[in-house]
Every structure is written in structure tokens, then in C-alpha cells.
Design a protein around this motif. Sequence first.
Motif, PDB file in Angstrom:
ATOM      1  N   LEU A 271      10.414 -29.465  37.641  1.00  0.00           N
ATOM      2  CA  LEU A 271      11.243 -30.588  38.070  1.00  0.00           C
ATOM      3  C   LEU A 271      12.437 -30.777  37.148  1.00  0.00           C
ATOM      4  O   LEU A 271      13.579 -30.864  37.601  1.00  0.00           O
ATOM      5  N   PHE A 272      12.185 -30.827  35.848  1.00  0.00           N
ATOM      6  CA  PHE A 272      13.232 -31.142  34.888  1.00  0.00           C
ATOM      7  C   PHE A 272      14.355 -30.101  34.877  1.00  0.00           C
ATOM      8  O   PHE A 272      15.477 -30.404  34.471  1.00  0.00           O
ATOM      9  N   LYS A 273      14.054 -28.892  35.322  1.00  0.00           N
ATOM     10  CA  LYS A 273      15.071 -27.836  35.349  1.00  0.00           C
ATOM     11  C   LYS A 273      15.662 -27.625  36.739  1.00  0.00           C
ATOM     12  O   LYS A 273      16.484 -26.728  36.942  1.00  0.00           O
ATOM     13  N   ASN A 274      15.250 -28.466  37.682  1.00  0.00           N
ATOM     14  CA  ASN A 274      15.735 -28.342  39.053  1.00  0.00           C
ATOM     15  C   ASN A 274      17.137 -28.939  39.187  1.00  0.00           C
ATOM     16  O   ASN A 274      17.410 -30.027  38.694  1.00  0.00           O
ATOM     17  N   GLU A 275      18.025 -28.251  39.891  1.00  0.00           N
ATOM     18  CA  GLU A 275      19.418 -28.682  40.006  1.00  0.00           C
ATOM     19  C   GLU A 275      19.536 -30.040  40.707  1.00  0.00           C
ATOM     20  O   GLU A 275      20.357 -30.878  40.310  1.00  0.00           O
ATOM     21  N   PHE A 276      18.737 -30.251  41.742  1.00  0.00           N
ATOM     22  CA  PHE A 276      18.810 -31.516  42.466  1.00  0.00           C
ATOM     23  C   PHE A 276      18.382 -32.672  41.576  1.00  0.00           C
ATOM     24  O   PHE A 276      19.005 -33.738  41.567  1.00  0.00           O
ATOM     25  N   TYR A 277      17.347 -32.441  40.793  1.00  0.00           N
ATOM     26  CA  TYR A 277      16.876 -33.470  39.856  1.00  0.00           C
ATOM     27  C   TYR A 277      17.937 -33.764  38.797  1.00  0.00           C
ATOM     28  O   TYR A 277      18.235 -34.924  38.497  1.00  0.00           O
ATOM     29  N   ILE A 278      18.519 -32.726  38.232  1.00  0.00           N
ATOM     30  CA  ILE A 278      19.535 -32.886  37.180  1.00  0.00           C
ATOM     31  C   ILE A 278      20.741 -33.664  37.711  1.00  0.00           C
ATOM     32  O   ILE A 278      21.249 -34.580  37.055  1.00  0.00           O
ATOM     33  N   GLU A 279      21.175 -33.318  38.921  1.00  0.00           N
ATOM     34  CA  GLU A 279      22.327 -34.007  39.516  1.00  0.00           C
ATOM     35  C   GLU A 279      21.971 -35.462  39.842  1.00  0.00           C
ATOM     36  O   GLU A 279      22.780 -36.373  39.638  1.00  0.00           O
ATOM     37  N   SER A 280      20.763 -35.675  40.335  1.00  0.00           N
ATOM     38  CA  SER A 280      20.320 -37.033  40.646  1.00  0.00           C
ATOM     39  C   SER A 280      20.275 -37.896  39.401  1.00  0.00           C
ATOM     40  O   SER A 280      20.628 -39.078  39.426  1.00  0.00           O
ATOM     41  N   LEU A 281      19.847 -37.294  38.293  1.00  0.00           N
ATOM     42  CA  LEU A 281      19.738 -38.022  37.030  1.00  0.00           C
ATOM     43  C   LEU A 281      21.114 -38.493  36.558  1.00  0.00           C
ATOM     44  O   LEU A 281      21.267 -39.601  36.027  1.00  0.00           O
ATOM     45  N   LYS A 282      22.135 -37.652  36.782  1.00  0.00           N
ATOM     46  CA  LYS A 282      23.496 -38.030  36.393  1.00  0.00           C
ATOM     47  C   LYS A 282      23.968 -39.266  37.153  1.00  0.00           C
ATOM     48  O   LYS A 282      24.692 -40.103  36.613  1.00  0.00           O
ATOM     49  N   ASN A 283      23.584 -39.353  38.414  1.00  0.00           N
ATOM     50  CA  ASN A 283      24.053 -40.442  39.280  1.00  0.00           C
ATOM     51  C   ASN A 283      23.095 -41.630  39.334  1.00  0.00           C
ATOM     52  O   ASN A 283      23.317 -42.569  40.091  1.00  0.00           O
ATOM     53  N   LEU A 284      22.039 -41.569  38.535  1.00  0.00           N
ATOM     54  CA  LEU A 284      21.026 -42.630  38.571  1.00  0.00           C
ATOM     55  C   LEU A 284      21.599 -43.962  38.087  1.00  0.00           C
ATOM     56  O   LEU A 284      22.163 -44.054  37.007  1.00  0.00           O
ATOM     57  N   LYS A 285      21.443 -44.988  38.922  1.00  0.00           N
ATOM     58  CA  LYS A 285      21.880 -46.335  38.561  1.00  0.00           C
ATOM     59  C   LYS A 285      20.689 -47.116  38.027  1.00  0.00           C
ATOM     60  O   LYS A 285      19.591 -47.029  38.561  1.00  0.00           O
ATOM     61  N   ILE A 286      20.921 -47.890  36.985  1.00  0.00           N
ATOM     62  CA  ILE A 286      19.854 -48.683  36.378  1.00  0.00           C
ATOM     63  C   ILE A 286      20.025 -50.137  36.778  1.00  0.00           C
ATOM     64  O   ILE A 286      21.049 -50.761  36.490  1.00  0.00           O
TER      65      ILE A 286
END
Length: 322
Positions: A271-286
Motif C-alpha cells: 500500500l505505502f508504495k502504491n502510486e494511487f496511495y501516494i498521490e492520495s496522501l498528497k491531496n489528503l485534507k485534514i
Amino acid sequence: MLISVIIPVLNGERYIERCINSVLNQTYNNIEVIVVDNGSSDNTLDIIKKMATKEPKIKYFSLKKHGVSIARNFGIKNSQGDYIMFLDCDDTLDKDMINGMLQVAKNNYEIVKCGYKLIRKNKSEFHGIKEKKYEINEDFWNDFFSSYNFNQVWGQLIKKSICEKISFNEDIAMAEDYLFNYYLYNEVQSIYVIDNKYYNYFYNEAGINYSKDINKLIKKVTDIRKVCEELCEKNPRYAVLIENRFLHEILSQIREIFLNENFKISQLDFLFKNEFYIESLKNLKIDLTNKKFLFVFLLKKKKYKLLHIVFRIYDWFEGWKR
């Protein structure tokens, strides 16, 4: 009009009789109950057979293949109703549910959705959204992708001719309702939501026990990711909403993995190395107002070891409260 109520079941001996009886006791009588057992190893099938000998409205099928999506697709194909309703085997319907929803559907609505009661330890929490006609437009999709208002396939009365155009993805075991509803709502111009909390969703305490099979947990996370990737591909303008939804959705699964006694952080490399996850993490709103704030914050900062500790403390505190 004939209403087909489709009930998939796997090892549901504790609940299935209560579930079926809630359909048989409806104030609306023109009903068929389609129970699809997909490989139960307990007494579920015996209970269904016994009930079916006394009530001709019950039609039961036994499949060797496992999976709620397989069972629901089979139920759709073998239903005769004008409208279809899905019911989980550990839940029930209020006795006026079908009649109440059908009266609305007669006003040329192909999909009618109701609220539900979350029942936990004999206490009920009421959940629903504003009663009105919802046009399937940009505002609707914003709500669909950013909230949980339209997650569940149950609690809906659906015209069979619409159901026949789509199907549940049989390769995924998580978020299959969400994906099905996406394609379902794309087939209509509007749906009508009523405020009545007709559906009884029973919180299953057994669900808090953490699986010892890491591979099953990994499969859940992978399925959710696949669903969100598919939705992003088809709806790029809503990508950020879907990505945020994805990360919030997998939090509970990550928590379950972290709390597993056999867990190693390296097992989440997929998961942590998955491109979709990495991109989602960048756009994650808190969202500071969200109960998951701390979990989301640590996820975004990639503080996985600290997140592991926080999950442990939270689980101990929740267990202590119970």
C-alpha cells in the motif's frame, strides 16, 4: 406489483429466521423472499428449508461459491419482481417498509431510498438524509463522493429493469455496495429519499474481533483501492474527493491490520508504495472536526509507528469502556 427481497447469507444461523420473518410480516403482501446461501457450514440452510416448507413466498438457493456479490447477482437473475430490495441476513425491515417505499415509487421513481436505525446493545441511533427528490447532477455526485450518505445498497427499493443493466463486481469483497450504487445512480435521472428509518441495521459485536489472517485484511484494503481507482478514472474532476474518501475508508482496515498480533509494518509496503496511495496522501485534507483527525494526521505525515501506538491505546480505551 411483486417485490423481490434478496437475502445473501453465509453462516447466519443466529439471525436468518428473524431476518426472513421481518419480510414475511410486511403489511404489503405481494412479496417473494429470495434467500441465497453461498456455502454455509452451520445450520443456516436447514433453518431456511424448514421455513420454506411452511411459506411458499420463500425461494432458496444454495451456491458453492462464496461472496456476497455472487449471491446478490444470482438473486437478481432469479427474481421475478417488478422491484428489488436487498437485505443483509443479520438485519431486519420494519413491517411498513415495503408498503411505504412502494407508495413513493408509484410516483414514477425507479429508486427510493430510506433512512435506517443502527441498533447496538438494544439502543437505536437514527441515520438518514434530507427527504426530497435528488437530481443526479453535479451536486449529487459531490455528496456521493464526499460523504457516506449513499454508501449502502440496502435500504433501497430499486426497479428491476435498472438492476438488470448492471451487476456487483464479484472480484471485490469491500466497497462493492459503493461501486454498485455508482453505476446504479448513473442509470437514472433522479432518486427519491424518504426520512422514514425503515431499515434496522444491527451492529455486530463480533465484528470488533480482529482477523488473524493478514492476507484477508490486505485483500480488503486492495479492494477499496481498486474501487476508488476505478471511480477516479471515470470521474477525474472528483479525483481529490475520491482520494480523500479512499484514505478515510481504509483507516479502519489499517487499524485492524495494525492491531493484529502477527502484524509487521513491512506487510503494508504493498500500500505505502502504491502510486494511487501516494498521490492520495498528497491531496489528503485534514478536518479538525472529524473524530479521525489524529489518525488522518499521522497517516498524512507517514508516522506509521506512532499510528500503531495510537491505535493500540485507542483500542485499549474502547475495550475498557465496554
